[in-house]
Design a protein around this motif. Structure first.
Motif, PDB file in Angstrom:
ATOM      1  N   HIS A 144      35.737  35.117  33.644  1.00  0.00           N
ATOM      2  CA  HIS A 144      35.330  34.109  32.651  1.00  0.00           C
ATOM      3  C   HIS A 144      35.161  34.678  31.236  1.00  0.00           C
ATOM      4  O   HIS A 144      35.451  34.012  30.260  1.00  0.00           O
ATOM      5  N   ASP A 145      34.688  35.918  31.119  1.00  0.00           N
ATOM      6  CA  ASP A 145      34.424  36.490  29.787  1.00  0.00           C
ATOM      7  C   ASP A 145      35.516  37.453  29.335  1.00  0.00           C
ATOM      8  O   ASP A 145      35.284  38.300  28.467  1.00  0.00           O
ATOM      9  N   LYS A 148      36.117  38.694  25.804  1.00  0.00           N
ATOM     10  CA  LYS A 148      35.293  39.721  25.146  1.00  0.00           C
ATOM     11  C   LYS A 148      35.996  41.075  25.174  1.00  0.00           C
ATOM     12  O   LYS A 148      35.903  41.853  24.230  1.00  0.00           O
ATOM     13  N   HIS A 185      35.047  34.233  22.255  1.00  0.00           N
ATOM     14  CA  HIS A 185      35.690  34.856  23.421  1.00  0.00           C
ATOM     15  C   HIS A 185      36.225  33.839  24.427  1.00  0.00           C
ATOM     16  O   HIS A 185      37.166  34.124  25.155  1.00  0.00           O
ATOM     17  N   HIS A 209      33.709  27.619  29.679  1.00  0.00           N
ATOM     18  CA  HIS A 209      32.430  27.934  30.325  1.00  0.00           C
ATOM     19  C   HIS A 209      31.245  27.802  29.369  1.00  0.00           C
ATOM     20  O   HIS A 209      30.099  27.744  29.818  1.00  0.00           O
ATOM     21  N   HIS A 210      31.505  27.729  28.052  1.00  0.00           N
ATOM     22  CA  HIS A 210      30.407  27.456  27.108  1.00  0.00           C
ATOM     23  C   HIS A 210      30.454  26.025  26.575  1.00  0.00           C
ATOM     24  O   HIS A 210      29.669  25.672  25.689  1.00  0.00           O
ATOM     25  N   ASP A 230      26.999  31.900  35.365  1.00  0.00           N
ATOM     26  CA  ASP A 230      26.893  32.743  34.169  1.00  0.00           C
ATOM     27  C   ASP A 230      25.436  32.751  33.676  1.00  0.00           C
ATOM     28  O   ASP A 230      24.849  33.802  33.410  1.00  0.00           O
ATOM     29  N   ASP A 243      24.883  37.160  25.676  1.00  0.00           N
ATOM     30  CA  ASP A 243      24.244  35.923  25.263  1.00  0.00           C
ATOM     31  C   ASP A 243      22.770  35.973  25.635  1.00  0.00           C
ATOM     32  O   ASP A 243      22.420  36.326  26.747  1.00  0.00           O
TER      33      ASP A 243
HETATM   34 FE   LIG Z   1      31.004  33.726  27.921  1.00  0.00          FE
END
Ligand SMILES: [Fe+2]
Ligand SMILES: [Fe+2]
Length: 293
Positions: A144-145, A148, A185, A209-210, A230, A243
């Motif tokens: 998911h990230d 980044k 990201h 996802h955000h 998350d 975060d």
């Molecule tokens: Fe994220």
């Protein structure tokens, strides 16, 4: 400065290596209903490092098999076509994005812990809510990230400032990324997985996802589960997601969406769920080792 950065990033994503041949061939094989397991084993066996990863995952605590799996053929037979393909997708993505040893990456240990924990927690949520496709959710949680990693690798100098700002000002990663880079990201991760033409669930989890409410209907459950995982991973202090926490689980969009689609979540004891994650520690450490190396 921002337009320049955007150009740098877009170029970086365009010049990233294409999807590994083994993953591409597996995805093509998946489209064929009559594909034979032996054909899949042959595809994977052509790629030694992928074969090693498949065996490591097959023998990991994730599957809790009562015996040792020592050949790729055996792993494919036991885990099935879909599972094997998903494992190869995740391993392939990280292999391509591995930061060269001489480049100082941002706290990559913490990043891995957070990614694996999100995947493991997402799978546990699936069990609790009786959602199928646990492996897809697990692996899309793991990726998911991924944006980044791309940001850290290609605009490392600026990304260091972004990370410092999230700590100094206690703001979210997304907010700091948008301030210094103009993109965040989630968008960058979505570009990358889209370039690889991965299944929609992977792309949508990275991209939304955000911003769960914006995700397409078909992927909404996957995205909501990964987003909730998350948050829980951060609440449980599993690695640095960058975060800051301070979130009330019941107030998140992810929780509210799942309340409508999977009412059982309203009866879930979130505190107990978080507490019980303690016995996922070994699984997280093991998977972290597999994907990190
Ligand atoms: Fe994220
Ligand atoms: Fe995250």
């Amino acid at each position: 400065m921002i337009p320049d950065l955007m150009k740098r990033l877009e170029n970086a994503v365009n010049f990233l290596p294409p999807i590994p041949v083994v993953v591409l061939e597996l995805l093509q094989a998946l489209d064929n209903e009559n594909v034979e397991l032996n054909a899949l084993s042959r595809i994977i066996s052509k790629d030694p490092s992928m074969s090693v990863n498949v065996l490591k995952v097959a023998n990991s605590a994730f599957y809790r098999l009562p015996y040792n799996v020592s050949t790729v053929e055996h792993a494919v037979r036991i885990l099935g076509i879909k599972e094997i393909t998903m494992i190869c997708i995740a391993c392939g993505a990280y292999r391509v994005l591995k930061t060269p040893r001489n480049v100082q990456a941002f706290d990559s240990n913490e990043f891995w812990k957070h990614s694996v924990a999100t995947g493991v927690i997402a799978r546990r949520l699936c069990v609790a809510l009786e959602v199928r496709d646990q492996t897809v959710i697990y692996l899309s949680g793991l990726l998911h990230d991924i944006g980044k990693i791309i940001l850290d690798r290609f605009i490392h100098d600026i990304y260091k400032i972004v990370i410092q700002t999230t700590c100094d000002e206690c703001i979210s990663m997304i907010e700091a990324e948008k301030r210094y880079i103009g993109e965040s990201h989630d968008t960058v991760g979505g570009w990358f997985l889209e370039k690889w033409k991965l299944p929609a669930a992977f792309i949508d989890v990275a991209r939304y996802h955000h911003s769960v409410t914006e995700s397409p209907e078909d992927s909404k459950t996957f995205v909501a589960i990964s987003s909730l995982a998350d948050h829980l991973a951060r609440l449980r202090f599993y690695g640095f997601g960058g975060d800051m926490s301070g979130v009330v689980i019941g107030d998140t969009d992810a929780f509210k969406i799942l309340e409508k689609t999977h009412p059982a979540i309203a009866d879930m004891d979130v505190v107990k769920f978080i507490w019980d994650l303690e016995d996922a520690d070994d699984e997280i450490i093991e998977m972290e080792g597999i994907f990190k190396h």
